[in-house]
Design a protein around this motif. Structure first.
Motif, PDB file in Angstrom:
ATOM      1  N   LEU A  62      38.512  45.251  35.998  1.00  0.00           N
ATOM      2  CA  LEU A  62      39.264  46.462  35.826  1.00  0.00           C
ATOM      3  C   LEU A  62      40.874  46.105  35.975  1.00  0.00           C
ATOM      4  CD1 LEU A  62      39.437  49.620  35.995  1.00  0.00           C
ATOM      5  CD2 LEU A  62      39.514  49.161  38.629  1.00  0.00           C
ATOM      6  N   VAL A  63      41.088  45.165  36.712  1.00  0.00           N
ATOM      7  CA  VAL A  63      42.663  44.666  36.734  1.00  0.00           C
ATOM      8  C   VAL A  63      42.977  43.875  35.429  1.00  0.00           C
ATOM      9  CG1 VAL A  63      44.075  42.778  37.774  1.00  0.00           C
ATOM     10  CG2 VAL A  63      42.501  44.184  39.177  1.00  0.00           C
ATOM     11  N   GLU A  64      41.974  43.230  34.594  1.00  0.00           N
ATOM     12  CA  GLU A  64      42.453  42.699  33.410  1.00  0.00           C
ATOM     13  C   GLU A  64      42.374  43.723  32.544  1.00  0.00           C
ATOM     14  OE1 GLU A  64      39.925  38.279  33.805  1.00  0.00           O
ATOM     15  OE2 GLU A  64      38.776  40.062  33.435  1.00  0.00           O
ATOM     16  N   GLU A  65      41.688  44.687  32.647  1.00  0.00           N
ATOM     17  CA  GLU A  65      41.826  45.704  31.454  1.00  0.00           C
ATOM     18  C   GLU A  65      43.179  46.511  31.607  1.00  0.00           C
ATOM     19  OE1 GLU A  65      38.095  47.907  32.346  1.00  0.00           O
ATOM     20  OE2 GLU A  65      36.800  46.405  31.136  1.00  0.00           O
ATOM     21  N   LEU A  66      43.359  46.784  32.779  1.00  0.00           N
ATOM     22  CA  LEU A  66      44.540  47.444  33.210  1.00  0.00           C
ATOM     23  C   LEU A  66      45.920  46.895  32.566  1.00  0.00           C
ATOM     24  CD1 LEU A  66      43.848  48.754  36.731  1.00  0.00           C
ATOM     25  CD2 LEU A  66      44.179  50.461  34.730  1.00  0.00           C
ATOM     26  N   ALA A  67      46.107  45.629  32.988  1.00  0.00           N
ATOM     27  CA  ALA A  67      47.000  44.564  32.524  1.00  0.00           C
ATOM     28  C   ALA A  67      46.951  44.444  30.978  1.00  0.00           C
ATOM     29  CB  ALA A  67      46.979  43.167  33.160  1.00  0.00           C
ATOM     30  N   ALA A  68      45.943  44.508  30.350  1.00  0.00           N
ATOM     31  CA  ALA A  68      45.832  44.264  28.826  1.00  0.00           C
ATOM     32  C   ALA A  68      46.393  45.630  28.365  1.00  0.00           C
ATOM     33  CB  ALA A  68      44.402  44.206  28.187  1.00  0.00           C
ATOM     34  N   GLY A  69      46.249  46.808  28.819  1.00  0.00           N
ATOM     35  CA  GLY A  69      46.739  48.037  28.472  1.00  0.00           C
ATOM     36  C   GLY A  69      48.082  48.395  29.026  1.00  0.00           C
ATOM     37  N   GLY A  70      48.769  47.088  29.411  1.00  0.00           N
ATOM     38  CA  GLY A  70      50.237  47.472  29.792  1.00  0.00           C
ATOM     39  C   GLY A  70      50.536  47.628  31.165  1.00  0.00           C
ATOM     40  N   THR A  71      49.744  47.849  32.069  1.00  0.00           N
ATOM     41  CA  THR A  71      49.930  47.909  33.565  1.00  0.00           C
ATOM     42  C   THR A  71      50.315  46.578  34.191  1.00  0.00           C
ATOM     43  OG1 THR A  71      48.230  49.698  33.763  1.00  0.00           O
ATOM     44  CG2 THR A  71      49.043  48.708  35.821  1.00  0.00           C
ATOM     45  N   THR A  72      51.527  46.702  34.865  1.00  0.00           N
ATOM     46  CA  THR A  72      51.908  45.589  35.622  1.00  0.00           C
ATOM     47  C   THR A  72      51.229  45.313  36.902  1.00  0.00           C
ATOM     48  OG1 THR A  72      54.252  45.813  34.523  1.00  0.00           O
ATOM     49  CG2 THR A  72      54.204  44.320  36.617  1.00  0.00           C
ATOM     50  N   VAL A  73      50.946  44.200  37.480  1.00  0.00           N
ATOM     51  CA  VAL A  73      50.187  44.397  38.749  1.00  0.00           C
ATOM     52  C   VAL A  73      50.690  43.317  39.559  1.00  0.00           C
ATOM     53  CG1 VAL A  73      48.070  43.732  39.746  1.00  0.00           C
ATOM     54  CG2 VAL A  73      48.037  44.948  37.438  1.00  0.00           C
ATOM     55  N   VAL A  74      50.982  43.491  40.805  1.00  0.00           N
ATOM     56  CA  VAL A  74      51.237  42.461  41.611  1.00  0.00           C
ATOM     57  C   VAL A  74      50.322  42.356  42.878  1.00  0.00           C
ATOM     58  CG1 VAL A  74      52.924  41.822  43.576  1.00  0.00           C
ATOM     59  CG2 VAL A  74      53.820  42.905  41.469  1.00  0.00           C
ATOM     60  N   SER A  87      62.461  35.720  46.340  1.00  0.00           N
ATOM     61  CA  SER A  87      62.937  36.193  44.902  1.00  0.00           C
ATOM     62  C   SER A  87      61.867  36.007  43.879  1.00  0.00           C
ATOM     63  CB  SER A  87      64.221  35.479  44.410  1.00  0.00           C
ATOM     64  OG  SER A  87      65.378  35.750  45.322  1.00  0.00           O
ATOM     65  N   MET A  88      61.482  37.104  43.095  1.00  0.00           N
ATOM     66  CA  MET A  88      60.670  36.996  42.295  1.00  0.00           C
ATOM     67  C   MET A  88      60.827  38.042  40.835  1.00  0.00           C
ATOM     68  SD  MET A  88      57.445  39.148  44.049  1.00  0.00           S
ATOM     69  CE  MET A  88      56.533  39.639  42.580  1.00  0.00           C
ATOM     70  N   THR A  89      60.414  37.909  39.866  1.00  0.00           N
ATOM     71  CA  THR A  89      60.352  38.837  38.565  1.00  0.00           C
ATOM     72  C   THR A  89      58.905  39.080  37.915  1.00  0.00           C
ATOM     73  OG1 THR A  89      61.116  37.354  37.234  1.00  0.00           O
ATOM     74  CG2 THR A  89      62.832  38.522  38.234  1.00  0.00           C
ATOM     75  N   VAL A  90      58.631  40.121  37.540  1.00  0.00           N
ATOM     76  CA  VAL A  90      57.289  40.541  37.111  1.00  0.00           C
ATOM     77  C   VAL A  90      57.694  41.196  35.837  1.00  0.00           C
ATOM     78  CG1 VAL A  90      54.957  41.243  37.375  1.00  0.00           C
ATOM     79  CG2 VAL A  90      56.374  40.686  39.342  1.00  0.00           C
ATOM     80  N   GLU A  91      56.984  40.785  34.612  1.00  0.00           N
ATOM     81  CA  GLU A  91      57.305  41.489  33.391  1.00  0.00           C
ATOM     82  C   GLU A  91      56.161  42.555  33.341  1.00  0.00           C
ATOM     83  OE1 GLU A  91      59.871  40.795  31.710  1.00  0.00           O
ATOM     84  OE2 GLU A  91      60.369  39.244  32.659  1.00  0.00           O
ATOM     85  N   ARG A  92      56.182  43.478  32.222  1.00  0.00           N
ATOM     86  CA  ARG A  92      55.402  44.468  31.723  1.00  0.00           C
ATOM     87  C   ARG A  92      53.990  43.774  31.416  1.00  0.00           C
ATOM     88  NH1 ARG A  92      53.532  47.359  27.363  1.00  0.00           N
ATOM     89  NH2 ARG A  92      52.788  49.769  27.965  1.00  0.00           N
ATOM     90  N   GLY A  93      52.910  44.372  32.075  1.00  0.00           N
ATOM     91  CA  GLY A  93      51.807  44.099  31.594  1.00  0.00           C
ATOM     92  C   GLY A  93      51.321  42.502  32.179  1.00  0.00           C
ATOM     93  N   GLU A  94      52.169  42.078  33.166  1.00  0.00           N
ATOM     94  CA  GLU A  94      52.011  40.856  33.696  1.00  0.00           C
ATOM     95  C   GLU A  94      51.142  40.979  35.172  1.00  0.00           C
ATOM     96  OE1 GLU A  94      54.296  36.718  34.636  1.00  0.00           O
ATOM     97  OE2 GLU A  94      55.339  38.427  34.731  1.00  0.00           O
ATOM     98  N   VAL A  95      50.295  40.117  35.632  1.00  0.00           N
ATOM     99  CA  VAL A  95      49.652  39.917  36.844  1.00  0.00           C
ATOM    100  C   VAL A  95      50.399  38.832  37.446  1.00  0.00           C
ATOM    101  CG1 VAL A  95      47.412  39.876  38.125  1.00  0.00           C
ATOM    102  CG2 VAL A  95      47.322  41.009  35.896  1.00  0.00           C
ATOM    103  N   PHE A  96      51.060  39.177  38.703  1.00  0.00           N
ATOM    104  CA  PHE A  96      51.680  38.290  39.485  1.00  0.00           C
ATOM    105  C   PHE A  96      50.753  38.148  40.814  1.00  0.00           C
ATOM    106  CE2 PHE A  96      54.819  36.404  42.289  1.00  0.00           C
ATOM    107  CZ  PHE A  96      55.478  35.580  41.668  1.00  0.00           C
ATOM    108  N   GLY A  97      50.369  37.069  41.134  1.00  0.00           N
ATOM    109  CA  GLY A  97      49.702  36.848  42.392  1.00  0.00           C
ATOM    110  C   GLY A  97      50.671  36.119  43.448  1.00  0.00           C
TER     111      GLY A  97
END
Length: 325
Positions: free
Chosen positions: A169-181, A24-34
């Motif tokens: 690049l990942v940091e910039e995308l997340a700062a722009g609202g992209t959610t990353v897993v 189980s896991m949840t990830v919010e908008r603009g969050e980077v989940f590792g």
């Protein structure tokens, strides 16, 4: 806030092999989940379940408010660990090809520049270095400017400079609202990029939180590594706990001991102890606990639990057989 990515009690078996056992896991908008964990822990299966390429046996998953296999593919970017484009496409042709699959794609020149391949755009994929190939793969999933990115080992084989390019690049995308897993075996990468980290072991997320939270809860104390041929037994009356060090990414040496709980101002106490007893040493390294310590601690706990459960089942089976006989 509604989760952009959500997994609830996902289970998946392949024959007798349990890949997911209630993850189980949840990830919010603009969050980077590792996602971190040992090989075979279920990381790739979990990513496949969340991207709709694997159907779980039980549990549920949602991405952008819908089932993974119903998500608008224009809003999703997925980089598998084993993605391998045609060898005889140049980096530009590869990006152009994927850009052509979308009505509103990013400018390929911008994508090539973003992944650091502007100067290698006319090089065939097969002639790119391993790191450049991985950058091209990352670029190919960015052409649609996705809302959610799934990256399975994104920097495998990339040199340090290229790794930093992808991190930025990942940091910039997340700062722009992209959610990353993202999944990774690189603890420095998880610590640097992830807002939250989940440790997957035996098909379950056994711990999650920010890197700082996990280190504070599970990382243990600071450590002073002493390079010396004297074993841990030679430190029997030192006021700090001492253990024989095993080889790790920090050192492949076997002739080292670790002194726990020493603060920087107290290092001189250990030095005085060594010199008073004529214990030769060639180096001292002090470090605070980090995410690798958390990983090793929790992975060891999970492995001990798995071994104990296996032994319990074996003992029960043996007892039952004996009773039947």
């Amino acid at each position: 806030m509604e989760a952009v990515v959500e997994a609830i009690d996902l289970e998946r078996r392949y024959g007798e092999t349990v890949a997911l056992a209630g993850a189980s896991m949840t990830v919010e908008r603009g969050e980077v989940f590792g996602l971190i964990g040992p090989n075979g822990a279920g990381k790739t299966t979990l990513v496949r379940a969340l991207t709709g390429t694997t159907e779980p046996d039980a549990g549920s998953a949602r991405v952008l408010g819908t089932k993974p296999n119903a998500v608008d593919r224009d809003r999703l970017g997925v980089l598998p660990q084993d993605f391998s484009p045609p060898d005889r496409l140049t980096a530009r042709e590869l990006i152009d090809y994927y850009a052509g699959l979308y009505d509103d794609a990013r400018d390929p020149d911008d994508v090539l520049a973003a992944v650091g391949l502007a100067d290698a755009d006319d090089t065939w994929y097969e002639n790119l270095s391993g790191g450049q190939q991985r950058r091209a793969c990352v670029g190919s999933i960015l052409v649609n400017d996705p809302d959610v990115l799934f990256l399975d080992e994104p920097t495998t084989g990339i040199d340090p400079a290229g790794r930093r390019t992808i991190w930025t690049l990942v940091e910039e995308l997340a700062a722009g609202g992209t959610t990353v897993v993202l999944t990774t075996h690189d603890m420095a990468e998880a610590e640097h990029l992830a807002d939250r980290v989940g440790l997957l072991a035996e098909g379950q997320i056994v711990a999650h939180g920010s890197p700082d939270e996990l280190v504070a809860e599970h990382g243990g104390s600071s450590r002073l590594t002493v390079e010396t041929t004297a074993g841990a037994d030679a430190f029997g009356d030192l006021e700090y706990p001492v253990e024989q060090a095993a080889p790790s990414h920090r050192s492949t040496r076997m002739d080292t001991v670790v002194v726990r709980g020493v603060m920087p101002a107290e290092i001189s106490t250990v030095v005085d102890y060594l010199e008073a007893r004529d214990l030769e040493y060639t180096g001292l390294t002090w470090a605070e606990p980090d995410l690798e310590d958390v990983y090793l601690e929790l992975a060891d706990d999970a492995e001990r639990d798995r071994t104990a459960n296996t032994e319990d089942r074996t003992a029960t089976t043996t007892l039952n057989v004996g009773e039947t006989a």
